[in-house]
Scaffold this active site. Structure first.
Site, PDB file in Angstrom:
ATOM      1  N   SER A 133       4.429  72.556  13.626  1.00  8.85           N
ATOM      2  CA  SER A 133       5.195  72.424  12.382  1.00  8.85           C
ATOM      3  C   SER A 133       5.719  71.013  12.200  1.00  8.85           C
ATOM      4  O   SER A 133       6.075  70.624  11.092  1.00  8.85           O
ATOM      5  CB  SER A 133       6.394  73.369  12.413  1.00  8.85           C
ATOM      6  OG  SER A 133       5.973  74.684  12.614  1.00  8.85           O
ATOM      7  N   HIS A 154      -1.706  73.810   9.561  1.00  6.70           N
ATOM      8  CA  HIS A 154      -0.381  74.429   9.630  1.00  6.70           C
ATOM      9  C   HIS A 154      -0.314  75.691   8.770  1.00  6.70           C
ATOM     10  O   HIS A 154      -0.229  75.622   7.540  1.00  6.70           O
ATOM     11  CB  HIS A 154       0.688  73.402   9.202  1.00  6.70           C
ATOM     12  CG  HIS A 154       2.080  73.898   9.360  1.00  6.70           C
ATOM     13  ND1 HIS A 154       3.067  73.701   8.430  1.00  6.70           N
ATOM     14  CD2 HIS A 154       2.654  74.622  10.353  1.00  6.70           C
ATOM     15  CE1 HIS A 154       4.184  74.263   8.854  1.00  6.70           C
ATOM     16  NE2 HIS A 154       3.953  74.832  10.011  1.00  6.70           N
ATOM     17  N   GLU A 166      -1.300  73.917   5.385  1.00 10.68           N
ATOM     18  CA  GLU A 166      -1.241  72.457   5.260  1.00 10.68           C
ATOM     19  C   GLU A 166      -2.324  71.866   6.173  1.00 10.68           C
ATOM     20  O   GLU A 166      -2.382  72.197   7.355  1.00 10.68           O
ATOM     21  CB  GLU A 166       0.137  71.925   5.651  1.00 10.68           C
ATOM     22  CG  GLU A 166       1.207  72.260   4.621  1.00 10.68           C
ATOM     23  CD  GLU A 166       2.611  71.801   5.046  1.00 10.68           C
ATOM     24  OE1 GLU A 166       3.322  71.266   4.191  1.00 10.68           O
ATOM     25  OE2 GLU A 166       2.990  71.999   6.214  1.00 10.68           O
ATOM     26  N   ASN A 205       8.104  71.887   5.812  1.00 15.30           N
ATOM     27  CA  ASN A 205       9.253  71.885   6.719  1.00 15.30           C
ATOM     28  C   ASN A 205      10.183  70.692   6.516  1.00 15.30           C
ATOM     29  O   ASN A 205      11.378  70.786   6.792  1.00 15.30           O
ATOM     30  CB  ASN A 205       8.797  71.996   8.174  1.00 15.30           C
ATOM     31  CG  ASN A 205       8.456  73.432   8.514  1.00 15.30           C
ATOM     32  OD1 ASN A 205       9.223  74.339   8.211  1.00 15.30           O
ATOM     33  ND2 ASN A 205       7.298  73.653   9.096  1.00 15.30           N
TER      34      ASN A 205
END
Ligand SMILES: NC(=O)c1ccc[n+]([C@@H]2O[C@H](COP(=O)([O-])OP(=O)(O)OC[C@H]3O[C@@H](n4cnc5c(N)ncnc54)[C@H](O)[C@@H]3O)[C@@H](O)[C@H]2O)c1
Length: 298
Positions: A133, A154, A166, A205
């Site tokens: 992450s 991700h 991602e 994130n």
């Protein structure tokens, strides 16, 4: 029958991605294994503990059962998916995979060690992806002899439900590899991909974690209880889940680890994990997966 090394090398390089390896069987590893098996892929899941040889397939079976109960899957598809997942403690069993996704805990040293071991265990043509992450893909790529074949992939939790992946190329990543993985995620896994640069937290994130930390600080400062903060964001902003419940779902250890990476990269105070979050993690209250976090789960 195993392919000879030359055939294997050609197959891994040029054939569609159908054989997948996953390292780590926590929330994300198990979720990715389940998704891939339901989509018809041949999955090998590498676990670090003997107990996970039974525990991981059991958790995946329970998750599949919940989907059957909701009418999203029939019993035949459930059984077929489970039969496609082979669980092992031997990294060597990933040697014929087209793509290996590393999903171990968010710890740079652990992940670099896994990438170093994978480099020896799988052919040079195998694509290596990490679902980290917040850690730099560049540092993971440096742990192997094929940095051009390493990328970030991700996923989001729950993996079967959330549509986004991602795709994170590092500076040394080969564009053709990124395009191949992106096409695989789109066409085979039915995901939507967003490309991001290799910086801590990528897009989601980097935006989400400061929001979750702000909610934790709000509770810490006595502004409102976790229930009230969550209710406010669910009803006031139409979020499906408030920030404390979401932090519990992600895993408080994971949230704290991501915050640590973001803070290390950007040195901005809003990325620093608040003390109450750190105390919950140190106590072993990691959220839903451990039965207790901001909330208690039966
Ligand atoms: N939880 C989320 O919402 C979420 C979402 C997207 C990405 N991620 C990322 O996915 C990765 C895994 O997160 P998670 O939530 O599944 O964590 P988790 O704590 O649920 O699971 C981590 C797993 O890694 C395993 N592990 C540790 N060392 C290992 C090793 N050397 N070899 C093999 N396995 C090892 C542990 O046994 C455990 O099963 C992390 O990088 C995290 O940042 C998490």
């Amino acid at each position: 029958m195993p392919l000879d090394p030359a055939e294997l090398s050609k197959d891994v390089q040029h054939q569609p991605i159908t054989r997948l390896g996953i390292v780590g069987s926590g929330t994300m590893g198990a979720g990715i294994a389940e998704l891939c098996a339901v989509r018809g892929l041949d999955v090998r899941l590498m676990v670090s503990r003997e107990s996970s040889l039974i525990g991981a397939p059991r958790r995946i079976a329970e998750s599949l059962d919940r989907r059957v109960a909701k009418g999203k899957l029939d019993n035949g598809a459930r059984d077929d998916a489970l039969a496609r997942i082979h669980v092992t403690t031997d990294l060597g069993e990933l040697a014929d995979r087209h793509l290996v996704v590393e999903a171990a805990r968010e710890d740079g040293a652990v992940k670099r060690e896994i990438f170093g071991a994978l480099d020896k265990a799988v052919p040079p043509e195998t694509i290596l992806a990490s679902t980290t992450s917040s850690l730099s893909i560049a540092t993971l790529a440096r742990a192997v002899s094929r940095p051009e074949r390493v990328i970030g992939m991700h996923f989001f939790n729950p993996v079967s439900t959330l549509r986004l992946v991602e795709i994170v190329p590092a500076l040394l990543s080969d564009e053709a590899i990124c395009a191949r993985v992106e096409q695989f995620a789109t066409d085979v896994l039915d995901k939507t991909c967003v490309r991001t640069t290799d910086r801590s937290g990528f897009v989601v994130n980097a935006l989400l974690i400061p929001y979750l930390l702000a909610a934790v600080r709000m509770v810490e400062e006595g502004v409102a209880s976790p229930e009230q903060v969550d209710l406010a964001m669910e009803l006031g902003c139409a979020h499906p889940m408030g920030p404390l419940r979401l932090a519990d779902l992600i895993g408080l250890d994971v949230v704290a680890a991501i915050a640590g990476s973001l803070h290390e990269e950007f040195k901005q105070p809003h990325y620093a994990a608040p003390p109450s979050l750190l105390r919950l993690v140190e106590t072993g209250w990691h959220g839903r997966k451990s039965g207790r976090g901001f909330y208690v789960y039966s």
